[in-house]
Enzyme design. Structure first.
Site, mmCIF file in Angstrom:
data_model
loop_
_atom_site.group_PDB
_atom_site.id
_atom_site.type_symbol
_atom_site.label_atom_id
_atom_site.label_comp_id
_atom_site.label_asym_id
_atom_site.label_seq_id
_atom_site.Cartn_x
_atom_site.Cartn_y
_atom_site.Cartn_z
ATOM 1 N N LYS A 49 0.831 -1.204 0.000
ATOM 2 C CA LYS A 49 0.000 0.000 0.000
ATOM 3 C C LYS A 49 0.866 1.254 0.000
ATOM 4 O O LYS A 49 0.571 2.230 -0.691
ATOM 5 C CB LYS A 49 -0.925 0.004 1.224
ATOM 6 C CG LYS A 49 -2.089 -0.959 1.085
ATOM 7 C CD LYS A 49 -2.921 -0.966 2.333
ATOM 8 C CE LYS A 49 -4.123 -1.867 2.204
ATOM 9 N NZ LYS A 49 -5.097 -1.393 1.203
ATOM 10 N N GLU A 67 10.701 9.040 2.070
ATOM 11 C CA GLU A 67 12.141 8.877 1.826
ATOM 12 C C GLU A 67 12.531 7.402 1.845
ATOM 13 O O GLU A 67 13.152 6.914 0.930
ATOM 14 C CB GLU A 67 12.952 9.621 2.897
ATOM 15 C CG GLU A 67 12.962 11.120 2.721
ATOM 16 C CD GLU A 67 13.786 11.582 1.521
ATOM 17 O OE1 GLU A 67 14.734 10.878 1.129
ATOM 18 O OE2 GLU A 67 13.468 12.647 0.982
ATOM 19 N N ALA A 83 5.265 -10.139 26.268
ATOM 20 C CA ALA A 83 4.043 -10.685 26.869
ATOM 21 C C ALA A 83 4.263 -10.911 28.369
ATOM 22 O O ALA A 83 3.409 -10.566 29.192
ATOM 23 C CB ALA A 83 3.646 -11.977 26.170
ATOM 24 N N ARG A 106 8.058 1.205 9.533
ATOM 25 C CA ARG A 106 8.512 2.562 9.838
ATOM 26 C C ARG A 106 8.685 3.334 8.523
ATOM 27 O O ARG A 106 9.403 2.893 7.637
ATOM 28 C CB ARG A 106 9.827 2.514 10.601
ATOM 29 C CG ARG A 106 10.318 3.866 11.040
ATOM 30 C CD ARG A 106 11.529 3.752 11.928
ATOM 31 N NE ARG A 106 11.197 3.153 13.222
ATOM 32 C CZ ARG A 106 12.086 2.521 13.989
ATOM 33 N NH1 ARG A 106 13.327 2.367 13.581
ATOM 34 N NH2 ARG A 106 11.714 2.040 15.153
ATOM 35 N N LYS A 141 7.652 13.159 23.498
ATOM 36 C CA LYS A 141 7.908 12.548 24.803
ATOM 37 C C LYS A 141 8.863 13.452 25.581
ATOM 38 O O LYS A 141 9.600 14.237 24.975
ATOM 39 C CB LYS A 141 8.530 11.167 24.604
ATOM 40 C CG LYS A 141 7.531 10.130 24.135
ATOM 41 C CD LYS A 141 8.042 8.731 24.419
ATOM 42 C CE LYS A 141 6.931 7.717 24.235
ATOM 43 N NZ LYS A 141 7.362 6.352 24.555
ATOM 44 N N HIS A 149 2.637 7.655 15.645
ATOM 45 C CA HIS A 149 2.440 6.209 15.740
ATOM 46 C C HIS A 149 0.977 5.855 15.490
ATOM 47 O O HIS A 149 0.093 6.521 16.024
ATOM 48 C CB HIS A 149 2.772 5.705 17.147
ATOM 49 C CG HIS A 149 4.222 5.777 17.497
ATOM 50 N ND1 HIS A 149 4.733 5.254 18.656
ATOM 51 C CD2 HIS A 149 5.275 6.307 16.828
ATOM 52 C CE1 HIS A 149 6.031 5.454 18.685
ATOM 53 N NE2 HIS A 149 6.391 6.101 17.605
ATOM 54 N N GLU A 168 1.920 -2.048 13.687
ATOM 55 C CA GLU A 168 2.287 -0.735 14.222
ATOM 56 C C GLU A 168 3.010 0.042 13.131
ATOM 57 O O GLU A 168 3.989 -0.446 12.563
ATOM 58 C CB GLU A 168 3.213 -0.891 15.437
ATOM 59 C CG GLU A 168 3.601 0.466 16.034
ATOM 60 C CD GLU A 168 4.637 0.335 17.151
ATOM 61 O OE1 GLU A 168 4.253 0.354 18.323
ATOM 62 O OE2 GLU A 168 5.837 0.214 16.825
HETATM 63 P P1 GTP Z 1 6.654 -0.331 23.563
HETATM 64 O O1 GTP Z 1 6.218 -1.257 24.644
HETATM 65 O O2 GTP Z 1 8.111 0.056 23.663
HETATM 66 O O3 GTP Z 1 6.337 -0.869 22.202
HETATM 67 O O4 GTP Z 1 5.905 1.053 23.783
HETATM 68 P P2 GTP Z 1 4.349 1.461 23.949
HETATM 69 O O5 GTP Z 1 3.467 0.276 23.794
HETATM 70 O O6 GTP Z 1 4.216 2.287 25.181
HETATM 71 O O7 GTP Z 1 4.077 2.353 22.686
HETATM 72 P P3 GTP Z 1 4.777 3.659 22.138
HETATM 73 O O8 GTP Z 1 3.885 4.090 21.024
HETATM 74 O O9 GTP Z 1 5.092 4.673 23.189
HETATM 75 O O10 GTP Z 1 6.163 3.131 21.568
HETATM 76 C C1 GTP Z 1 6.205 2.201 20.540
HETATM 77 C C2 GTP Z 1 7.560 2.178 19.871
HETATM 78 O O11 GTP Z 1 7.997 3.512 19.547
HETATM 79 C C3 GTP Z 1 8.713 1.639 20.685
HETATM 80 O O12 GTP Z 1 8.758 0.233 20.639
HETATM 81 C C4 GTP Z 1 9.909 2.284 19.981
HETATM 82 O O13 GTP Z 1 10.178 1.639 18.728
HETATM 83 C C5 GTP Z 1 9.384 3.670 19.667
HETATM 84 N N1 GTP Z 1 9.661 4.611 20.761
HETATM 85 C C6 GTP Z 1 8.804 5.043 21.706
HETATM 86 N N2 GTP Z 1 9.390 5.876 22.552
HETATM 87 C C7 GTP Z 1 10.673 6.013 22.149
HETATM 88 C C8 GTP Z 1 11.805 6.750 22.628
HETATM 89 O O14 GTP Z 1 11.746 7.469 23.619
HETATM 90 N N3 GTP Z 1 12.961 6.609 21.943
HETATM 91 C C9 GTP Z 1 13.077 5.839 20.835
HETATM 92 N N4 GTP Z 1 14.267 5.778 20.224
HETATM 93 N N5 GTP Z 1 12.035 5.119 20.359
HETATM 94 C C10 GTP Z 1 10.863 5.200 21.011
HETATM 95 MG MG MG Z 2 7.529 -1.684 20.357
#
Ligand code: GTP
Ligand code: MG
Length: 232
Positions: A49, A67, A83, A106, A141, A149, A168
């Site tokens: 897609k 990009e 889990a 991504r 953050k 996201h 995701e």
């Molecule tokens: P995860 O348990 O880490 O998957 O996070 P979450 O369920 O709280 O979801 P969130 O949307 O906050 O983050 C999902 C994903 O975004 C992470 O697995 C990372 O790949 C990325 N991510 C989130 N926060 C950060 C951060 O502070 N730094 C970086 N480098 N990546 C981040």
């Molecule tokens: Mg993750």
């Protein structure tokens, strides 16, 4: 009269599980293999897609908002770790429900405005259901992390019927991606306990990355007009 004690079988002496446990483990293994395949198919659907969007955008506007694109399917070890960390039952059903980032895509965009445009085009498609959005671009953050996201659900059509599967999607600019990949390495090097001076440097770098994004977008607008979609 007492029955003679049965000596342990060769399998038991070698520490092998009993046949019932073995059958259960094999079933679980098969379910995991199948689950990984399904998430792989879902990721492939999303990638197709995105490629269609990219090519059509280029054709219509002579402009490419994307990009590059990367993707991954979480390994079984990493799925089980997550889990267990989250107290999710170790059954395929509970994992499907509770771990929403087994399939991940991504998308790195040229400019900030492209991130929401790409997401809108993607989720407006009738076979994609938007489950949740977290806009860390509008609300970064505390450490400076920025990215858009979305958890989406897409059907994977198997011989047994459609399987709704979550993926995701992370959408960000090149500058945001550059920052996030360095922050990720630093975070892991310090096992999550980033020293204050580095955390401060990262926050400063995030502000500089944001300035760069804005400057580049401004330059682009100056040359090409407000937004490619608004051009004739
Ligand atoms: P995860 O348990 O880490 O998957 O996070 P979450 O369920 O709280 O979801 P969130 O949307 O906050 O983050 C999902 C994903 O975004 C992470 O697995 C990372 O790949 C990325 N991510 C989130 N926060 C950060 C951060 O502070 N730094 C970086 N480098 N990546 C981040
Ligand atoms: Mg993750």
């Amino acid at each position: 009269m007492s029955t003679p004690q049965q000596s342990p079988s060769l399998a038991q002496r070698r520490g092998m599980p009993d046949p019932e446990t073995l059958a259960r483990l094999q079933r679980l293994r098969e379910q995991f293999v199948r689950m990984q395949m399904e998430y792989g198919f879902a990721v492939d659907e999303v990638l197709t897609k995105i490629e269609i969007l990219r090519q059509e955008f280029l054709h219509l506007h002579r402009y490419n908002p994307i990009e590059h694109v990367t993707s991954r399917v979480k390994s079984p070890a990493s799925i089980l770790d997550k889990a267990m960390r989250r107290g999710i039952d170790l059954t395929p059903e509970a994992i499907r429900q509770g771990v929403t980032d087994i399939g991940g895509v991504r998308i790195t965009c040229s400019f900030i405005a492209d991130t929401s445009t790409v997401l809108e085009h993607l989720v407006s498609q009738t076979d994609i259901e938007l489950v949740t959005v977290k806009d860390y671009i509008a609300q970064p953050k505390p450490n400076g992390y920025k990215s858009l996201h979305a958890i989406i659900r897409i059907p994977v059509f198997l011989s047994t019927g459609p399987v709704p599967t979550t993926v995701e999607v992370q959408i960000r600019t090149i500058a945001m991606d550059f920052w996030a990949s360095l922050e990720h390495k630093i975070y892991y090097k310090y096992d999550g306990q980033v020293p204050d001076h580095l955390a401060q440097s990262l926050a400063d770098a995030a502000a500089v990355a944001d300035q760069l994004d804005r400057r580049m977008e401004q330059l682009h607008r100056e040359v090409h007009g407000p937004h490619p979609e608004l051009e004739d």
